[in-house]
Design a protein around this motif. Structure first.
Motif, short mmCIF file in Angstrom:
data_model
loop_
_atom_site.label_atom_id
_atom_site.label_comp_id
_atom_site.label_asym_id
_atom_site.label_seq_id
_atom_site.Cartn_x
_atom_site.Cartn_y
_atom_site.Cartn_z
N ILE A 1 0.81 -1.22 0.00
CA ILE A 1 0.00 0.00 0.00
C ILE A 1 0.84 1.26 0.00
N GLY A 2 2.16 1.10 0.07
CA GLY A 2 3.02 2.27 0.03
C GLY A 2 3.15 2.95 1.37
N PHE A 3 3.91 4.05 1.36
CA PHE A 3 4.22 4.79 2.57
C PHE A 3 2.97 5.38 3.19
N SER A 4 2.80 5.19 4.48
CA SER A 4 1.60 5.73 5.12
C SER A 4 1.96 6.61 6.31
N SER B 1 7.30 5.27 17.62
CA SER B 1 8.75 5.17 17.80
C SER B 1 9.33 6.51 18.24
N ILE B 2 10.19 7.09 17.39
CA ILE B 2 10.87 8.32 17.78
C ILE B 2 9.88 9.47 18.02
N LEU B 3 8.79 9.49 17.25
CA LEU B 3 7.81 10.56 17.42
C LEU B 3 7.17 10.49 18.81
N ALA C 1 14.41 17.81 9.63
CA ALA C 1 13.59 16.78 8.97
C ALA C 1 13.52 17.08 7.47
N ALA C 2 13.69 16.04 6.65
CA ALA C 2 13.62 16.19 5.19
C ALA C 2 13.10 14.89 4.58
N GLY C 3 12.55 15.00 3.39
CA GLY C 3 12.06 13.80 2.70
C GLY C 3 10.64 13.45 3.13
N ASP C 4 10.31 12.19 3.00
CA ASP C 4 8.93 11.75 3.25
C ASP C 4 8.44 12.11 4.65
N VAL C 5 9.34 12.07 5.64
CA VAL C 5 8.89 12.34 7.01
C VAL C 5 8.43 13.79 7.16
N GLN D 1 4.20 11.15 1.89
CA GLN D 1 4.52 10.20 0.81
C GLN D 1 4.80 10.95 -0.48
N SER D 2 5.97 10.68 -1.08
CA SER D 2 6.36 11.46 -2.24
C SER D 2 7.24 10.61 -3.15
N LEU D 3 8.12 11.29 -3.90
CA LEU D 3 8.98 10.62 -4.87
C LEU D 3 10.43 10.69 -4.42
N VAL D 4 11.21 9.72 -4.90
CA VAL D 4 12.60 9.64 -4.47
C VAL D 4 13.39 10.88 -4.90
N VAL D 5 13.01 11.50 -6.02
CA VAL D 5 13.74 12.71 -6.45
C VAL D 5 13.57 13.83 -5.43
N TRP D 6 12.39 13.92 -4.83
CA TRP D 6 12.18 14.94 -3.79
C TRP D 6 13.00 14.61 -2.55
N ALA D 7 13.07 13.34 -2.22
CA ALA D 7 13.85 12.94 -1.04
C ALA D 7 15.33 13.29 -1.25
N ILE D 8 15.83 13.07 -2.46
CA ILE D 8 17.24 13.39 -2.77
C ILE D 8 17.46 14.90 -2.68
C1 LIG Z 1 6.05 0.60 -2.19
C2 LIG Z 1 6.69 1.92 -2.58
C3 LIG Z 1 6.97 2.18 -3.90
C4 LIG Z 1 7.58 3.40 -4.28
N1 LIG Z 1 7.85 3.62 -5.60
C5 LIG Z 1 8.45 4.76 -5.96
C6 LIG Z 1 8.79 4.99 -7.33
O1 LIG Z 1 8.57 4.14 -8.21
N2 LIG Z 1 9.38 6.16 -7.65
C7 LIG Z 1 9.67 7.12 -6.72
O2 LIG Z 1 10.23 8.17 -7.07
N3 LIG Z 1 9.35 6.92 -5.41
C8 LIG Z 1 8.76 5.77 -5.01
N4 LIG Z 1 8.43 5.57 -3.70
C9 LIG Z 1 8.69 6.65 -2.75
C10 LIG Z 1 10.17 6.71 -2.32
O3 LIG Z 1 10.59 5.41 -1.94
C11 LIG Z 1 10.27 7.68 -1.14
O4 LIG Z 1 9.75 8.96 -1.52
C12 LIG Z 1 11.71 7.86 -0.67
O5 LIG Z 1 12.30 6.61 -0.36
C13 LIG Z 1 11.75 8.75 0.57
O6 LIG Z 1 13.08 8.82 1.02
P1 LIG Z 1 13.37 9.27 2.50
O7 LIG Z 1 14.87 9.24 2.65
O8 LIG Z 1 12.66 10.53 2.80
O9 LIG Z 1 12.70 8.15 3.44
P2 LIG Z 1 12.99 6.58 3.51
O10 LIG Z 1 13.51 6.06 2.20
O11 LIG Z 1 11.73 5.98 4.07
O12 LIG Z 1 14.18 6.47 4.54
C14 LIG Z 1 13.96 6.61 5.94
C15 LIG Z 1 14.97 5.72 6.64
O13 LIG Z 1 14.93 5.99 8.05
C16 LIG Z 1 14.96 4.77 8.74
N5 LIG Z 1 14.37 5.00 10.07
C17 LIG Z 1 13.07 5.17 10.37
N6 LIG Z 1 12.93 5.35 11.71
C18 LIG Z 1 14.16 5.30 12.24
C19 LIG Z 1 14.67 5.43 13.56
N7 LIG Z 1 13.85 5.65 14.60
N8 LIG Z 1 16.00 5.32 13.73
C20 LIG Z 1 16.83 5.11 12.68
N9 LIG Z 1 16.41 4.99 11.40
C21 LIG Z 1 15.09 5.08 11.19
C22 LIG Z 1 14.17 3.82 7.87
O14 LIG Z 1 14.50 2.46 8.18
C23 LIG Z 1 14.64 4.23 6.48
O15 LIG Z 1 15.81 3.54 6.09
C24 LIG Z 1 7.87 4.37 -3.30
C25 LIG Z 1 7.57 4.10 -1.95
C26 LIG Z 1 7.00 2.90 -1.58
C27 LIG Z 1 6.72 2.62 -0.13
#
Ligand SMILES: Cc1cc2nc3c(=O)[nH]c(=O)nc-3n(C[C@H](O)[C@H](O)[C@H](O)COP(=O)(O)OP(=O)(O)OC[C@H]3O[C@@H](n4cnc5c(N)ncnc54)[C@H](O)[C@@H]3O)c2cc1C
Length: 128
Positions: A45-48, A54-56, A91-95, A99-106
């Motif tokens: 179901i993807g990121f929710s 946990s930390i929150l 804080a940056a990225g999905d948190v 829920q977003s795209l990997v390019v935004w997270a980068i």
């Molecule tokens: C099923 C699925 C499919 C996807 N498909 C695509 C796609 O095709 N294209 C696309 O662009 N994006 C896709 N995404 C979205 C993309 O994966 C995310 O936008 C991106 O990974 C967000 O990066 P982030 O670094 O913000 O977070 P994350 O990648 O979620 O990284 C967070 C990290 O923090 C760690 N963490 C969490 N809590 C703690 C804690 N308390 N202590 C230490 N570490 C912790 C986690 O284990 C994780 O490794 C998809 C997401 C999902 C779930």
């Protein structure tokens, strides 16, 4: 293709997944239903949202959170300095954006790295 429902036997054990063809707006096309045999289903179901137990939870009351339009809880920080309501916590990225795209997270990760460097060192040569 879209999934319509899980199909089970009289004991409720999964036997298949009912699917159908969809149109360009991903609406089911009547009469195109078919069943794929299955005895196991994984629901992706993807990121929710971040785990709130946990930390929150540990930072409860000190960290400002908001709820996005999908109902996920996210950490409040702007996209300039990425600072949260807790000193020296960014804080940056999905948190942050939900829920977003990997390019935004980068992008946010790189910008946050520079903001953190500036905050800790007074200046930064990292790209923004
Ligand atoms: C099923 C699925 C499919 C996807 N498909 C695509 C796609 O095709 N294209 C696309 O662009 N994006 C896709 N995404 C979205 C993309 O994966 C995310 O936008 C991106 O990974 C967000 O990066 P982030 O670094 O913000 O977070 P994350 O990648 O979620 O990284 C967070 C990290 O923090 C760690 N963490 C969490 N809590 C703690 C804690 N308390 N202590 C230490 N570490 C912790 C986690 O284990 C994780 O490794 C998809 C997401 C999902 C779930």
């Amino acid at each position: 293709m879209a999934t319509l429902e899980f199909v089970g036997d009289e004991d409720g054990v999964l036997t298949g997944v009912k699917c159908c063809q969809v149109d360009e707006r991903r609406k089911p096309i009547a009469g195109t239903e078919f069943i794929i045999k299955a005895d196991l289903a994984f629901i992706a179901i993807g990121f929710s949202g971040p785990f709130t137990d946990s930390i929150l939870k540990e930072l409860d009351g000190k960290l400002t959170l908001n709820t996005d339009r999908r109902g996920s809880t996210n950490v409040v920080a702007n996209d300039r300095d990425y600072k949260t309501s807790i000193d020296k916590l960014w804080a940056a990225g999905d948190v942050r954006r939900g829920q977003s795209l990997v390019v935004w997270a980068i992008r946010e990760g790189r910008q946050a790295a520079r903001a953190i460097d500036e905050a800790l060192m007074g200046s930064s040569v990292l790209p923004r």
